[in-house]
Design an enzyme around this catalytic site. Structure first.
Site, PDB file in Angstrom:
ATOM      1  N   TYR A 101     -12.304  66.912  46.630  1.00  0.00           N
ATOM      2  CA  TYR A 101     -13.630  66.535  46.613  1.00  0.00           C
ATOM      3  C   TYR A 101     -14.310  66.248  47.867  1.00  0.00           C
ATOM      4  CZ  TYR A 101     -17.355  64.411  43.685  1.00  0.00           C
ATOM      5  OH  TYR A 101     -18.519  63.895  43.148  1.00  0.00           O
ATOM      6  N   CYS A 102     -15.227  66.713  48.149  1.00  0.00           N
ATOM      7  CA  CYS A 102     -16.127  66.465  49.294  1.00  0.00           C
ATOM      8  C   CYS A 102     -15.273  66.300  50.753  1.00  0.00           C
ATOM      9  CB  CYS A 102     -16.706  65.111  49.260  1.00  0.00           C
ATOM     10  SG  CYS A 102     -17.841  64.422  50.535  1.00  0.00           S
TER      11      CYS A 102
END
Length: 582
Positions: free
Chosen positions: A315-316
């Site tokens: 994530y990210c």
């Protein structure tokens, strides 16, 4: 003795006019100062014109036309104010929550303040667009700075030019201002803007409650193994890497919103890395350490369950590192350790990284160094940075509601998570900004390495599921799309409705938003969108179907599939102490 004193009379029209002029003039002076500073930043002369006027800035014909437009619209505004019976009606404007109260339209004086501000703001922003002869990157910075000044100087942010605040002050006899001052002083004391009731949520009590155990721990992370909720589970387990700049429980806010709980209920064996908030002991942590930690977590899960490979999610920024990890494994001949890689709003090519790039220059880097004396950066600094990206919603909205109107903070789990900051290793954070955001080295084969292994993303052949948020202001969709231009393996790209958080945390039960897919081979994001099929609701089931297509094999949920029952004994209950460490 009972207090029978009559409440003070409301201010007279003359008083209102005087205060409105004073505050309005102060606001205008600040706008002019901001405009002059931005003109200097762009290395162009400030526009000439009558005092107190901020015409659009351009060159040649564009400047002349901007000045004509400004004066024409200003005169029309004053005509409507002085003689509303015969003047044309106020033209329709875009809905603006700052001025939603009828008080802004019912009182002619506040209506004038509102319309004057919107006129000036519009011409300042249009003036940036009219600029000629400056580099695109510099123009982007000027656009961002102008918007920040415009948002900050809104009359809704000042007590005497906000009719809602003045009405509330008269109604409560000033109690709202005292309560707002109490809120402000508390925030100043903790060095952070409050967005939600600080006592409404507690990690492990009413957020981050999916049952599981911490089964592995290093100085950098804890590994959480979640308890199965089905009799059989997918044979290939799922390992999630959340961003280390935030707490992992954005994926486990509550049972209704939790991606982790949903995945467990779909028969997936779920493991999650919980990163430790940095302290002085992590002053030498670098890029190599986070990649090594991801590989360690992969190998730990494989060994625990005796499986050849894991599915992975990044994530990210953890997705950025996952891409590098995949490249390292490919270079070492170990790519088969990861059966698939899913990327939530992650970037590898930072050439179109969006507004965060405005915070990466020599001055910002010097500031980070000055704030990192103990070898780590206080997470509140990053919180301010992200808030500035949406200043109108995440800063000024709360200044008005909580400081000026004195309203109580609403309980909101997402905003609690947003304010639960994580400290960052200073050395690694600075390198991340320089090497990736500024110099874009990750997409240059061999420009970066980890533990002596050169990184080349073009060697990554792992099947990938790439999710982007259509309205993402942190990882813009056209930036996320560029992953498809560097990986060599099969990729399923999905464009989800909403942004960086809501575009990811969108459970099927909510029935919100939509997502777009395209079975064809699109050469660009625009081409992808042009040929895409829209599906209402959450993209999570699409991801799960993709996972099943890769390997639908299942095993009984017993033995090592139960947290703490295998070779790794339970250290403590989920969510673990690392997520609670400041």
């Amino acid at each position: 003795m009972t207090d029978t004193a009559a409440p003070p009379p409301p201010p007279s029209l003359e008083d209102m006019q005087r205060w409105t002029w004073v505050i309005g003039r102060a606001q205008q002076m600040l706008l002019e100062h901001g405009f002059d500073q931005m003109a200097k930043a762009a290395e162009i002369p400030a526009p000439a014109g009558p005092p107190g006027v901020l015409p659009g800035l351009g060159s040649g014909a564009s400047l002349a036309q901007a000045q004509v437009d400004f004066w024409t619209e200003s005169m029309a505004l004053w005509q409507r104010f002085l003689n509303p019976a015969v003047a044309p009606a106020d033209p329709p404007t875009v809905k603006d929550r700052r001025f939603a109260s009828p008080l802004w339209q019912e009182n002619p004086l506040f209506d004038l303040i509102r319309q004057s501000y919107l006129l000036i703001a519009d011409h300042m922003l249009r003036g940036v667009e009219a600029l000629d002869g400056i580099p695109a990157e510099q123009k982007d910075k000027l656009r961002f700075a102008t918007k920040a000044v415009v948002d900050a100087m809104s009359p809704s942010n000042f007590a005497f030019t906000n009719p809602e605040v003045m009405a509330k002050t008269v109604e409560t006899r000033g109690e709202n201002l005292l309560k707002g001052l109490e809120h402000m002083l508390r925030d100043l004391g903790k060095g952070q803007l409050t967005h939600t009731d600080p006592d409404a949520f507690e990690v492990g009590r009413n957020i981050a409650t999916t049952p599981g155990k911490v089964v592995h721990e290093t100085p950098l992370y804890q590994l959480i193994h979640y308890a199965p909720a089905t009799e059989r589970v997918l044979a290939v387990p799922l390992l999630i890497f959340p961003p280390w700049i935030n707490r992992f429980y954005i994926l486990d806010l509550n049972p209704e919103k939790s991606f982790i709980r949903w995945a467990v209920e779909q028969g997936v064996s779920v493991f999650v890395v919980s990163w430790k908030s940095a302290d002085a002991s992590m002053k030498d942590v670098t890029w190599d350490d986070y990649i090594a930690a991801q590989i360690d977590a992969i190998d730990t899960v494989r060994a625990l369950l005796d499986v050849p490979a894991v599915h992975s999610i990044g994530y990210c920024v953890a997705g950025t590192t996952l891409a590098a990890t995949l490249a390292v494994l490919a270079a070492r001949g170990e790519a088969t350790k990861v059966a698939s890689a899913t990327f939530f709003t992650a970037q590898v090519d930072f050439s179109r990284a969006g507004e965060l790039r405005h915070f990466i220059d020599d001055e910002q880097l010097k500031l980070i160094e000055s704030l990192s004396g103990d070898g780590y950066l206080d997470g509140r600094y990053m919180a301010v940075t992200f808030n500035l990206l949406r200043g109108r919603d995440l800063i000024w909205n709360y200044v008005v509601n909580n400081y000026l109107l004195g309203q109580d903070y609403p309980p909101f789990d997402l905003l609690h998570w947003n304010g639960d900051t994580t400290n960052l290793p200073a050395k690694w954070h600075r390198a991340y900004l320089c090497d990736l955001y500024r110099d874009n080295k990750l997409v240059q084969p061999g420009a970066l390495s980890a533990a002596g292994t050169p990184i080349d993303l073009t060697r990554v052949t792992t099947p990938a599921y790439v999710q982007a948020g259509r309205e993402d202001h942190i990882a813009p969709p056209d930036s996320v799309w560029k992953i498809t231009e560097h990986f060599a393996g099969p990729i399923r790209f999905v464009l989800a409705g909403s942004g960086h958080i809501a575009g990811v945390v969108n459970p099927p039960s909510a029935g919100k938003y939509q997502y777009w897919t395209n079975a064809g081979r699109a050469p660009s994001l625009d081409a992808f969108i042009a040929g895409a099929t829209e599906t209402k609701g959450s993209w999570w089931p699409d991801w799960l179907a993709w996972l099943h297509d890769l390997d639908a094999g299942t095993v009984k949920a017993k033995g090592a599939r139960i947290p703490g029952k295998g070779k790794l004994k339970a250290i403590e209950d989920a969510p673990g102490r690392y997520v609670k460490t400041r």
